[in-house]
Every structure is written in C-alpha cells, then in structure tokens.
Enzyme design. Sequence first.
Site, PDB file in Angstrom:
ATOM      1  N   ASP A 113       2.650  -3.306   2.310  1.00  0.00           N
ATOM      2  CA  ASP A 113       1.232  -3.458   2.842  1.00  0.00           C
ATOM      3  C   ASP A 113       0.989  -4.867   2.304  1.00  0.00           C
ATOM      4  O   ASP A 113       1.298  -5.088   1.237  1.00  0.00           O
ATOM      5  CB  ASP A 113       0.436  -2.224   2.401  1.00  0.00           C
ATOM      6  CG  ASP A 113       0.844  -1.079   3.295  1.00  0.00           C
ATOM      7  OD1 ASP A 113       1.212  -1.035   4.446  1.00  0.00           O
ATOM      8  OD2 ASP A 113       0.808   0.017   2.457  1.00  0.00           O
ATOM      9  N   ASP A 131       0.827  -0.309  10.809  1.00  0.00           N
ATOM     10  CA  ASP A 131      -0.160   0.716  10.446  1.00  0.00           C
ATOM     11  C   ASP A 131      -1.484   0.410  11.487  1.00  0.00           C
ATOM     12  O   ASP A 131      -1.876   1.413  12.050  1.00  0.00           O
ATOM     13  CB  ASP A 131      -0.866   0.620   9.181  1.00  0.00           C
ATOM     14  CG  ASP A 131       0.070   0.777   7.933  1.00  0.00           C
ATOM     15  OD1 ASP A 131       1.096   1.588   8.313  1.00  0.00           O
ATOM     16  OD2 ASP A 131       0.118   0.349   6.874  1.00  0.00           O
TER      17      ASP A 131
END
Length: 148
Positions: A113, A131
Amino acid sequence: MFLRNFKKSIIISFLIFFADQITKYLAFTYLAPTDTVKITSFLNLVYVENKGAAFGLLKSLGTEFFIVLSILVIVVLILMIIKDRKNQLVYSLIMGGALGNLFDRLLHGHVIDFIDLHICGYHWPAFNIADSSLSIGIFLFVLKKYKK
C-alpha cells in the site's frame, strides 16, 4: 457479442492489474519503508506492507487464507462476468483489484500500500490502486442492487 463483451471485461481487469503493479513497483523501488513524500496538503506517498485485508484487518488469518479467498473470488467473478452481462464493468473492477492484491501476496507475502490520504490529522489507512478498484466496484455493485 458475448465474446466481445467478455474480452472487454478481461481487458479492463488486466489494465487495472497492470496499473496497480506498476505503481506498487514504483512504491517498492523508490519509497523506503520510513519515507513519506508529501504530494499535497491531504495526500502523501508512503510504503506499507499489509498482511491483512482492507485496512490491515484480519491479518491473523494469514497470507494463505487470503490467497485461497482471492482465487475463489476471481473464479466467481469470471462466472459472473459470463452470466450477468449488465454488471460486467462492476465485476471487472473488482476482479482487477483482486488480481493485483493476489499477485502481491503470491510474490511478497503481503500487499503493498502506498497512498496516504489525510485531513485534519486523520489518516485513512494506506491503500493502493487495486484497493480503489475493489472499493469502486463493490460500491457500484451495492448501489445497483439497492436501486432495484
């Protein structure tokens, strides 16, 4: 007609997958685990290794659990793309995100991330393009089901 729409859905999924993997590669290569790159007053780039689900939840279930779950979800999404032509874009968005995060888990044992949104001292948990695609796809799916 069906085959053309199916091909479009698969292409969309893989475009999301490739965009996700390219940006994760750049984050992995250029962001040290402790670096924060300020882009705007509300957006930073960071490097986070996420072993859980969304927002790091359920990490105690382990990488293998998420790999198996992702594979099952992708199989179901392929079947849904074939069966439900009205929602092929929605399924393509979800599948592209699922593929991106599955590939990370297989390659690294975690998901990379790097997008850090914040406002007034509150930071949204770091996330990535996969995501975002998953979230948009799920939101559109719920919205379409709610409107029926």
